[in-house]
Design a protein around this motif. Structure first.
Motif, PDB file in Angstrom:
ATOM      1  N   TYR A  85     -12.152  -7.188   8.436  1.00  0.00           N
ATOM      2  CA  TYR A  85     -11.190  -6.092   8.299  1.00  0.00           C
ATOM      3  C   TYR A  85     -11.723  -4.844   8.990  1.00  0.00           C
ATOM      4  O   TYR A  85     -10.982  -4.147   9.690  1.00  0.00           O
ATOM      5  CB  TYR A  85     -10.921  -5.814   6.821  1.00  0.00           C
ATOM      6  CG  TYR A  85      -9.854  -4.773   6.570  1.00  0.00           C
ATOM      7  CD1 TYR A  85      -8.533  -5.152   6.363  1.00  0.00           C
ATOM      8  CD2 TYR A  85     -10.166  -3.414   6.538  1.00  0.00           C
ATOM      9  CE1 TYR A  85      -7.546  -4.207   6.124  1.00  0.00           C
ATOM     10  CE2 TYR A  85      -9.186  -2.460   6.313  1.00  0.00           C
ATOM     11  CZ  TYR A  85      -7.879  -2.860   6.104  1.00  0.00           C
ATOM     12  OH  TYR A  85      -6.911  -1.908   5.883  1.00  0.00           O
ATOM     13  N   TYR A  86     -13.000  -4.550   8.792  1.00  0.00           N
ATOM     14  CA  TYR A  86     -13.625  -3.379   9.439  1.00  0.00           C
ATOM     15  C   TYR A  86     -13.558  -3.507  10.954  1.00  0.00           C
ATOM     16  O   TYR A  86     -13.203  -2.561  11.659  1.00  0.00           O
ATOM     17  CB  TYR A  86     -15.077  -3.243   8.983  1.00  0.00           C
ATOM     18  CG  TYR A  86     -15.853  -2.220   9.793  1.00  0.00           C
ATOM     19  CD1 TYR A  86     -15.733  -0.862   9.535  1.00  0.00           C
ATOM     20  CD2 TYR A  86     -16.689  -2.615  10.839  1.00  0.00           C
ATOM     21  CE1 TYR A  86     -16.423   0.087  10.283  1.00  0.00           C
ATOM     22  CE2 TYR A  86     -17.381  -1.685  11.595  1.00  0.00           C
ATOM     23  CZ  TYR A  86     -17.249  -0.334  11.319  1.00  0.00           C
ATOM     24  OH  TYR A  86     -17.914   0.600  12.074  1.00  0.00           O
TER      25      TYR A  86
ATOM     26  N   ASN B  43      -9.699  -3.173  12.072  1.00  0.00           N
ATOM     27  CA  ASN B  43      -8.988  -1.942  11.779  1.00  0.00           C
ATOM     28  C   ASN B  43      -9.769  -0.670  12.103  1.00  0.00           C
ATOM     29  O   ASN B  43      -9.172   0.418  12.150  1.00  0.00           O
ATOM     30  CB  ASN B  43      -8.573  -1.917  10.303  1.00  0.00           C
ATOM     31  CG  ASN B  43      -7.540  -2.967   9.981  1.00  0.00           C
ATOM     32  OD1 ASN B  43      -6.358  -2.798  10.233  1.00  0.00           O
ATOM     33  ND2 ASN B  43      -7.999  -4.086   9.428  1.00  0.00           N
TER      34      ASN B  43
ATOM     35  N   ASP C 101     -13.361   2.430   1.619  1.00  0.00           N
ATOM     36  CA  ASP C 101     -12.024   2.492   2.212  1.00  0.00           C
ATOM     37  C   ASP C 101     -11.602   1.125   2.728  1.00  0.00           C
ATOM     38  O   ASP C 101     -10.425   0.744   2.604  1.00  0.00           O
ATOM     39  CB  ASP C 101     -11.996   3.503   3.357  1.00  0.00           C
ATOM     40  CG  ASP C 101     -12.086   4.940   2.868  1.00  0.00           C
ATOM     41  OD1 ASP C 101     -11.708   5.193   1.708  1.00  0.00           O
ATOM     42  OD2 ASP C 101     -12.527   5.813   3.644  1.00  0.00           O
ATOM     43  N   VAL C 102     -12.546   0.390   3.305  1.00  0.00           N
ATOM     44  CA  VAL C 102     -12.249  -0.954   3.815  1.00  0.00           C
ATOM     45  C   VAL C 102     -11.852  -1.873   2.664  1.00  0.00           C
ATOM     46  O   VAL C 102     -10.875  -2.621   2.756  1.00  0.00           O
ATOM     47  CB  VAL C 102     -13.465  -1.532   4.577  1.00  0.00           C
ATOM     48  CG1 VAL C 102     -13.286  -3.029   4.833  1.00  0.00           C
ATOM     49  CG2 VAL C 102     -13.655  -0.794   5.893  1.00  0.00           C
TER      50      VAL C 102
ATOM     51  N   ARG D  50     -10.583  -1.042  -0.230  1.00  0.00           N
ATOM     52  CA  ARG D  50      -9.253  -0.657  -0.729  1.00  0.00           C
ATOM     53  C   ARG D  50      -8.154  -1.156   0.202  1.00  0.00           C
ATOM     54  O   ARG D  50      -7.128  -1.679  -0.250  1.00  0.00           O
ATOM     55  CB  ARG D  50      -9.177   0.869  -0.888  1.00  0.00           C
ATOM     56  CG  ARG D  50      -9.832   1.392  -2.152  1.00  0.00           C
ATOM     57  CD  ARG D  50      -9.495   2.860  -2.377  1.00  0.00           C
ATOM     58  NE  ARG D  50     -10.158   3.713  -1.406  1.00  0.00           N
ATOM     59  CZ  ARG D  50     -11.365   4.247  -1.588  1.00  0.00           C
ATOM     60  NH1 ARG D  50     -12.029   4.008  -2.711  1.00  0.00           N
ATOM     61  NH2 ARG D  50     -11.919   5.015  -0.683  1.00  0.00           N
ATOM     62  N   GLY D  51      -8.354  -0.981   1.500  1.00  0.00           N
ATOM     63  CA  GLY D  51      -7.351  -1.440   2.457  1.00  0.00           C
ATOM     64  C   GLY D  51      -7.190  -2.942   2.445  1.00  0.00           C
ATOM     65  O   GLY D  51      -6.071  -3.469   2.491  1.00  0.00           O
TER      66      GLY D  51
ATOM     67  N   GLN E 299      -5.347  -4.068  -0.727  1.00  0.00           N
ATOM     68  CA  GLN E 299      -3.907  -3.830  -0.627  1.00  0.00           C
ATOM     69  C   GLN E 299      -3.252  -4.880   0.262  1.00  0.00           C
ATOM     70  O   GLN E 299      -2.205  -5.434  -0.079  1.00  0.00           O
ATOM     71  CB  GLN E 299      -3.648  -2.437  -0.070  1.00  0.00           C
ATOM     72  CG  GLN E 299      -2.164  -2.086  -0.002  1.00  0.00           C
ATOM     73  CD  GLN E 299      -1.932  -0.670   0.488  1.00  0.00           C
ATOM     74  OE1 GLN E 299      -2.818  -0.034   1.049  1.00  0.00           O
ATOM     75  NE2 GLN E 299      -0.742  -0.154   0.277  1.00  0.00           N
ATOM     76  N   GLU E 300      -3.876  -5.160   1.394  1.00  0.00           N
ATOM     77  CA  GLU E 300      -3.325  -6.143   2.329  1.00  0.00           C
ATOM     78  C   GLU E 300      -3.279  -7.537   1.719  1.00  0.00           C
ATOM     79  O   GLU E 300      -2.260  -8.232   1.776  1.00  0.00           O
ATOM     80  CB  GLU E 300      -4.183  -6.148   3.601  1.00  0.00           C
ATOM     81  CG  GLU E 300      -3.668  -7.025   4.711  1.00  0.00           C
ATOM     82  CD  GLU E 300      -4.540  -6.928   5.947  1.00  0.00           C
ATOM     83  OE1 GLU E 300      -5.366  -7.850   6.170  1.00  0.00           O
ATOM     84  OE2 GLU E 300      -4.413  -5.936   6.697  1.00  0.00           O
TER      85      GLU E 300
END
Length: 279
Positions: free
Chosen positions: A117-118, A121, A232-233, A235-236, A239-240
């Motif tokens: 993800y990092y 994104n 933050d990663v 959390r994102g 959510q995804e």
């Protein structure tokens, strides 16, 4: 929340109490560290800024109060009331959902998924930009046009800002420093991030008044490392993955919306009106 904190210290540094260790008893019914952890999940957001020791004591006091009241309610057979039964079933279903959802997310939010993800994104994504700009803020379009005339006459932007601007940056020649597009109101950000360095905008209206803007510089924002962006990663990613998972689970379920029409609901007074009439 309890009126006063319980006079029981939180575990100190170096101590590692077991979740099942008993902290207090109410008429013989135990309260454990695991119970305090659950209370922290529920109420901890209201205790931000409170010291760890006081946080622990207030949570424990809240649990003691809860047990005292709940025990009295059981003695009076409050659990037999239909309203209480609905609340108990609601709480059970929520607890089951929350516990199982956490397990599902833990299976999906792996170290490999976090790194991927990092990379997608943040590391491989286009760099975010930030601008360094000056502005002159005045209350009307007519005054903004006067500002334009002053600038066209050859006066420096900073001097005109000091003379005419009503904004807090006036004394600094209108200098706003560095900012990202999301840091400012949309109309202002839209104007700035379409400009080229050295360019002066036409008057731009926002809720604060009329702005004449000069873009000084643009630069890419330095990307955070995975360590810096980790929370933050997560959390994102949560959510995804949560949206994907919920979509999958809903697709497998037989879902039927019953009684959602306002008129039909009112026709049966035993049902609550959950949707208002259309205007």
């Amino acid at each position: 929340m309890a009126a006063e904190p319980a006079a029981v210290p939180a575990p100190g540094a170096g101590q590692a109490p077991e979740p099942t260790d008993v902290i207090a008893k109410v008429n013989g019914s135990p309260i454990t560290y695991a119970d305090v952890a659950l209370a922290d999940e529920e109420m901890g957001s209201s205790l931000q800024g409170v010291s760890e020791k006081m946080r622990f004591q207030y949570l424990l006091s809240a649990l003691i109060d809860r047990k005292v009241v709940a025990e009295t309610a059981r003695k009076k057979h409050v659990a037999d009331d239909p309203g209480a039964k609905r609340r108990i079933e609601y709480a059970k279903e929520k607890a089951l959902r929350d516990f199982y959802w956490l397990q599902l997310m833990q299976d999906r939010i792996t170290e490999k998924a976090i790194e991927a993800y990092y990379q997608k994104n943040i590391a491989d994504a286009p760099a975010q930009q930030e601008a360094h700009a000056e502005h002159i803020l005045v209350p009307s379009k007519e005054e903004a046009q006067k500002v334009e005339a002053e600038l066209k006459s050859g006066k420096s932007f900073k001097d005109v800002a000091k003379e005419f601007s009503k904004g807090p940056s006036a004394g600094n020649g209108g200098d706003l420093g560095w900012f990202k597009k999301g840091d400012v109101v949309p109309a202002f950000g839209d104007a700035v991030f379409k400009m080229k360095p050295g360019e002066v905008s036409d008057p731009v209206k926002t809720q604060f008044g009329w702005h004449v803007i000069k873009l000084l510089e643009m630069r890419d924002v330095k990307k955070p490392t995975l360590k810096e962006a980790r929370q933050d990663v997560i959390r994102g990613l949560a959510q995804e993955e949560g949206q994907k998972l919920m979509k999958e689970m809903r697709a497998k379920a037989d879902i039927e919306i019953v009684g959602a029409n306002g008129g039909e609901v009112r026709a049966n007074p035993s049902q609550p009106q959950i949707v208002p009439d259309a205007p």
